[in-house]
Design an enzyme around this catalytic site. Structure first.
Site, PDB file in Angstrom:
ATOM      1  CE1 TYR A 160       0.178   4.013-126.845  1.00 45.71           C
ATOM      2  CE2 TYR A 160       0.967   4.794-124.710  1.00 45.71           C
ATOM      3  CZ  TYR A 160       1.215   4.230-125.948  1.00 45.71           C
ATOM      4  OH  TYR A 160       2.494   3.878-126.291  1.00 45.71           O
ATOM      5  CB  SER A 174       3.936   2.424-123.005  1.00 51.60           C
ATOM      6  OG  SER A 174       3.940   3.769-122.549  1.00 51.60           O
TER       7      SER A 174
END
Length: 257
Positions: free
Chosen positions: A154, A141
């Site tokens: 995250y 990501s």
């Protein structure tokens, strides 16, 4: 070009969102797709649709955070046909800064996003060594390399995925195993729609447009665009590519700074 004919691919979280589009794209290019999912009903439905459209897909109920489960399923697949490709896509999200992130939150993120990736790597690499090579793609990501508000846990987990990608590429380049990662920006998946509906009731359209505008290109990515990149990285045309992170973010990282 970019054919994956008869290559055996394991795709974790392969029945929804980005993972589903990777499963569909791989099957379209001729791969034999094995979907790992906790939701076996969903996996069976999506595998049936892939098969009905001329592809070849199988589904397996797997908890990627459970090493014993992962080892058994990987061994079962490889015993039938050698595994050529692994896509570590399964993952969960979390919103909150470090103060709002509980120990339970951290454990949950770690177990799926980090340990889950490790478990699959740990299970598949011995088979790929025996099979004289393979391809690994980890879903990372933009959060791994830039600060994003309220994404403490995250971002931490995706930073670990990025590091694991580099380490596996380094350790196994001599075994003909390629390992790369894909770092999407915001992607329009059912998860995004559900998040907006839950957190911004009555303001769905406004928030969708606001989130879309965070990408300089002016929209979110389509899951199939991530799938297309995964096809390239899994293909023989990418034989010279390893140890790389492919950012696909509509300009988010470079054009916002």
């Amino acid at each position: 070009m970019f054919r994956l004919t008869k290559k055996v691919a394991v795709i974790t979280g392969g029945a929804s969102g980005i993972g589903l589009e990777i499963s569909r794209a791989f099957a379209k290019q001729g791969a034999i797709v094995h979907i790992f999912e906790l939701n076996i009903d969903l996996a069976e439905r999506e595998a049936d649709l892939i098969n009905a459209n001329g592809g070849k897909a199988y589904c397996h109920k797997v908890d990627v955070s459970n090493q014993t489960d992962v080892l058994k399923k990987m061994a079962k697949i490889n015993a039938i046909q050698p595994i050529n490709i692994l896509v570590n896509n399964a993952g969960i999200a979390h919103i909150g800064d470090v103060e709002k992130t509980t120990e339970a939150d951290m454990d949950k993120i770690y177990n799926v996003n980090i340990k889950g990736v490790y478990n699959c790597l740990h299970a598949v690499i011995p088979f790929m060594k025996s099979n004289k090579g393979g391809v690994i793609i980890n879903l990372c990501s933009v959060a791994a390399t830039v600060g994003i508000a309220e994404r403490f846990a995250y971002s931490m987990s995706k930073g670990a995925v990025y590091s694991m990608t580099l380490q596996v590429a380094k350790d196994y380049v001599g075994e003909n195993i390629r390992c790369n990662s894909i770092s999407p920006g915001r992607v329009h998946t059912p998860f995004v729609d559900g998040f907006i509906k839950k957190n911004y009731p009555g303001k769905e359209t406004e928030m969708f447009e606001k989130l879309s505008a965070t990408q300089p290109i002016g929209r979110m990515a389509k899951p199939e665009e991530i799938g297309a990149l995964a096809v390239y990285l899994a293909s023989d045309e990418a034989a010279f590519v390893t140890g790389s992170d492919y950012v696909i973010d509509g300009g988010f990282i470079k054009l916002n700074n």
